[in-house]
Design a protein around this motif. Structure first.
Motif, PDB file in Angstrom:
ATOM      1  N   UNK A  40      59.718  40.502  54.143  1.00  0.00           N
ATOM      2  CA  UNK A  40      60.018  41.898  54.473  1.00  0.00           C
ATOM      3  C   UNK A  40      58.864  42.539  55.243  1.00  0.00           C
ATOM      4  N   UNK A  41      57.637  42.227  54.849  1.00  0.00           N
ATOM      5  CA  UNK A  41      56.480  42.769  55.555  1.00  0.00           C
ATOM      6  C   UNK A  41      56.439  42.248  56.985  1.00  0.00           C
ATOM      7  N   UNK A  42      56.726  40.957  57.163  1.00  0.00           N
ATOM      8  CA  UNK A  42      56.734  40.374  58.514  1.00  0.00           C
ATOM      9  C   UNK A  42      57.855  40.994  59.344  1.00  0.00           C
ATOM     10  N   UNK A  43      58.984  41.246  58.734  1.00  0.00           N
ATOM     11  CA  UNK A  43      60.103  41.854  59.443  1.00  0.00           C
ATOM     12  C   UNK A  43      59.751  43.266  59.911  1.00  0.00           C
ATOM     13  N   UNK A  44      59.075  44.025  59.068  1.00  0.00           N
ATOM     14  CA  UNK A  44      58.651  45.371  59.455  1.00  0.00           C
ATOM     15  C   UNK A  44      57.634  45.322  60.602  1.00  0.00           C
ATOM     16  N   UNK A  45      56.735  44.329  60.565  1.00  0.00           N
ATOM     17  CA  UNK A  45      55.775  44.155  61.656  1.00  0.00           C
ATOM     18  C   UNK A  45      56.514  43.864  62.965  1.00  0.00           C
ATOM     19  N   UNK A  80      63.230  35.652  63.439  1.00  0.00           N
ATOM     20  CA  UNK A  80      64.140  36.500  62.671  1.00  0.00           C
ATOM     21  C   UNK A  80      65.406  35.734  62.294  1.00  0.00           C
ATOM     22  N   UNK A  81      65.920  34.904  63.205  1.00  0.00           N
ATOM     23  CA  UNK A  81      67.098  34.098  62.886  1.00  0.00           C
ATOM     24  C   UNK A  81      66.784  33.089  61.798  1.00  0.00           C
ATOM     25  N   UNK A  82      65.580  32.535  61.825  1.00  0.00           N
ATOM     26  CA  UNK A  82      65.189  31.556  60.809  1.00  0.00           C
ATOM     27  C   UNK A  82      65.096  32.206  59.433  1.00  0.00           C
ATOM     28  N   UNK A  83      64.755  33.487  59.378  1.00  0.00           N
ATOM     29  CA  UNK A  83      64.683  34.187  58.099  1.00  0.00           C
ATOM     30  C   UNK A  83      66.059  34.336  57.465  1.00  0.00           C
TER      31      UNK A  83
END
Length: 105
Positions: A40-45, A80-83
């Motif tokens: 989630x932190x990486x997604x926000x970044x 993002x797709x890999x997440x």
């Protein structure tokens, strides 16, 4: 030979139309996968970086700088797709798998 051709034509028709007939109605609410706090932190970044890139003025950038930004966006999109952790098969891949299964048996 005609018999085999008719059989293959019928099988292709079944494989083309059967999935649509047996499919369940489309659900509008997709189940969201739970992300870890780190993801989630990486997604926000990534979201903040995309907003920053959207606000950039590309007319003042050189061609190499624009290419670097484009490559960065593509990398973030792949990440993002890999997440999402989904496995996607194309229609062609499914047909090839079915043909291999038919030929093997």
């Amino acid at each position: 030979m005609k018999r085999v051709a008719y059989f293959l034509a019928v099988m292709f028709c079944f494989t083309a139309f059967a999935p649509g007939a047996m499919a369940e109605p489309v659900k509008k609410d997709k189940e969201k996968t739970e992300l870890s706090a780190e993801d989630e932190a990486r997604l926000e970044e990534m979201k903040s970086r995309v907003e920053e890139i959207k606000s950039m003025d590309f007319s003042e950038m050189s061609k190499d700088e624009r290419k670097e930004v484009r490559d960065e966006l593509r990398g973030m999109k792949k990440e993002a797709k890999a997440m999402g952790q989904g496995i996607y098969l194309s229609v062609g891949a499914i047909i090839i798998i079915l043909l291999i299964l038919i030929l093997v048996t």
